[in-house]
Design a protein around this motif. Sequence first.
Motif, PDB file in Angstrom:
ATOM      1  N   ASP A 408      35.303  47.642  48.954  1.00 31.00           N
ATOM      2  CA  ASP A 408      35.630  48.945  47.337  1.00 31.00           C
ATOM      3  C   ASP A 408      36.247  47.604  45.729  1.00 31.00           C
ATOM      4  O   ASP A 408      35.378  48.598  45.204  1.00 31.00           O
ATOM      5  N   LYS A 409      37.148  46.982  46.500  1.00 36.99           N
ATOM      6  CA  LYS A 409      37.433  46.101  45.553  1.00 36.99           C
ATOM      7  C   LYS A 409      36.742  44.885  45.558  1.00 36.99           C
ATOM      8  O   LYS A 409      37.532  43.547  45.454  1.00 36.99           O
ATOM      9  N   LEU A 412      36.176  42.167  43.048  1.00 36.82           N
ATOM     10  CA  LEU A 412      37.794  41.964  41.507  1.00 36.82           C
ATOM     11  C   LEU A 412      37.892  41.267  42.745  1.00 36.82           C
ATOM     12  O   LEU A 412      38.396  40.037  42.326  1.00 36.82           O
ATOM     13  N   LYS A 437      46.587  39.153  49.965  1.00 39.39           N
ATOM     14  CA  LYS A 437      46.467  40.584  49.657  1.00 39.39           C
ATOM     15  C   LYS A 437      47.280  40.974  50.551  1.00 39.39           C
ATOM     16  O   LYS A 437      46.371  41.917  51.211  1.00 39.39           O
ATOM     17  N   TYR A 441      46.785  44.832  51.592  1.00 40.65           N
ATOM     18  CA  TYR A 441      45.548  45.414  52.695  1.00 40.65           C
ATOM     19  C   TYR A 441      45.840  44.660  53.860  1.00 40.65           C
ATOM     20  O   TYR A 441      45.581  43.935  54.329  1.00 40.65           O
TER      21      TYR A 441
END
Length: 600
Positions: A408-409, A412, A437, A441
Motif C-alpha cells: 500500500d505504501k 513512498l 522500516k 512493518y
Amino acid sequence: MNGIKSIFTRNLTLFSGRSNNKTSFGKRLKRNLRNLILFNIIGIGTYYGYKKYHQYQLINLINNSNKNIGTKPRLIVLGTGWGAVSLLKHIDTIKYEVICISPRNYFLMTPLLPSVSVGTIETRTVIESIRSLIGPCIQFIEANCINVDVNTKKIICSTNDQIKTTLTSIENSNQSIFNIDYDILILAIGSENNTFNTPGVEKYANFLKEIPDARRIRAKISDAFELAMIPTQTIEEKKRLLQFIIVGGGPTGVEFAAELSDLIHDDLKNYYPQLVSNDVKITLIQSTDHILSTMDKKISEYTEKHFHRENIEVLTNTRVKEVKEREVIIQSKNSNEQRIIPCSVIVWATGIQSRPLTNQIRQLIGLNIQHNRMGLLTDQYLRVKGISDQSIFALGDCATIEQLKLIDKIQLLFEEADTDHQDGLDLQEFHNLVQNKISQYPQLEIFSTSIEKAFTEADKEKSGYLTLSTLRLILEKADQKIRTLPATAQVAHQQGRYLANLLNQINDFKLNNFEQENLKAFNYKHKGSLAYIGGDAAVLDFNDSKTILDMFSLKSLSGRSALYLWKSFYLTEMFTGRTKALLAFDWIRTHIYGRDISRY
C-alpha cells in the motif's frame, strides 16, 4: 565485641573436640543454651528491625505518592489479566497516578485452569491477590466499567455485583454508579467465550475461562460418577452420565481432555473400576481437520495418536449444531446427516469474542474505523484508532493490531529509499530500507538475516539495482507473512511490558507523533507454544521462535522430556514465591496421594 568473639571461640573449640575434659556436661549444656538464646535474640531483633524499616519506607512511599495526587497524569487500567498485571508491575508510579479497576480482585493463571477443573491443582494455587502484586502505590477499585465517554475523558463504573450484599449501606442503586476522570486509559479487559450462535450453549455447556467455571466442572464430574453408581440406573443412563464432550481442539480443549483422562485412569478407576472399564468415554470435537491447529502438523498428528492410545475419541471436521440438556447434536462436514450423542458434561472451548464494553467503544468511535469485530483496532504503538487525542490504549484479547501492508505504501517507500535518485535501489539502499522500516512493518523481519540473498534473488537481470516492479515482488512476499497475533497470555504479557516501558519514556503524554520521537513500535517475539496431552506427556512447538533450542535445531518436542519443560515453564511463570511453592506442592501431592475426588 570481645565477648562475642570468646563465644565463637568456645563453640569452635567444643565442635572441634578440643574442649577441656574437666568441664562438666552440665556447664557445657548451660553455655550452649545461653549461646542459642543469644543468637535467637540477635536474629529476631534483626528481622524485627528490618520489618519495621520496610514498613517505614512503605509509609513514606505512600505518603509521597498521595501528596502528588492531582499533579500527575491519571492513568487508569481496566482489567487484572496478563496484560494489565504486566503493565502495572512495570509502570512508573512516580510519573503517573495509577488506578486499576476490575470486577476481579485477583490475577488468574489461566493456562492452568484445566488442571484446577479435575483437582490436579487447587484453586488457591492459580490466583494471587492483585493488591499484593501491584503494591500500595497503585490504587485498586473493585468495580465494573460499564461505559467510556471519550469526549469528556470519563469512565462510568458500577459496584461489583458480587460484593453487593445485605451488609452494604447502599440503599439506592444509583449510588453504586460513579464516574472517574482519566488522562490515559488502558483497556485490558480480555474477551469472552464465543458460542458461534449455537443453540443451547449458553444454557447447557460449561466454559473454562474463570475459577467458578473450573469448580463447576469439577463438581459435575463428581456428580456424574456418583449418579452412575445408583443401583437403579440403566446401562444406557450410565453411559450417558459418563460420556464427556469437549468442543474445541485448541490448547484449552486438548489440555482439559488430557487432565480428565488422567483423573479417570489414575484416580477414579480405583473407586469406580467397573464404570471406568465399561462406561466412561471422552470425546473431543474439532471443526477443522486436526487438533492444535496453531502448532506444527507433526505435533497435531502425534497428539491425535497419543489420544487414541489414551482412549480419547477425536472427531475432526465436525461441528456442533445444537446443545441440549442431555445430548449434543453434531454434523460432519462431509455429510448432511446429523448425529446425536447423549452426554452429561459438555465443556465449550472453541474460541473467543469481544466483550460488550469493547463493542460499545467500537460503536462510539465508529464502525467505519473500528471495523474489526474481534476487538479494538490499534496502531503499532497499541493506541486505539479513531481517538483524536490518542489517549486510549488497548492490549491483550480485546485488541487487534492493524497490520500495515508494504504494497500500500510501495511508491513512498521506494522514493524514500532511492536516495541517489537513480530509479533503482542498490544493495545498500535496500539494506537501509529493511533496517529503517522493520519496526513499522514487522513482516520485513524475514529479510533481516538474509538481505543480500533476497536482493540477489530479486535482481534476476544482475543489474545491481531493484526497480519498482522487482521491489513489489519482494514486498508482496513479505506481506504474505502478515499474521494476526494469537489471543494468548504470551502476547498480552509482552504487550503490557512494552506499553509500560513506552509510557515511562514519554515526557509529554499528550505527544501524538511517536515516530518523530523514535519510539519503538511493538514487536511480538514468539517464544514457542506448549500443551499438556496427558499420560505424563506434553508437546512443545518452537517454530517461528528464537530460543536456545535453535542451537540444537529443535523445532518441536514431545513426550516425557517435554513434560519436564512444560512444568518448569509454568513454575517459573508463577508471579510470586507463594504460588510457586503451592504449585510444586500440588504436583508432589497429586503424584504421591492422588487427586481429591470429593465434591465441595
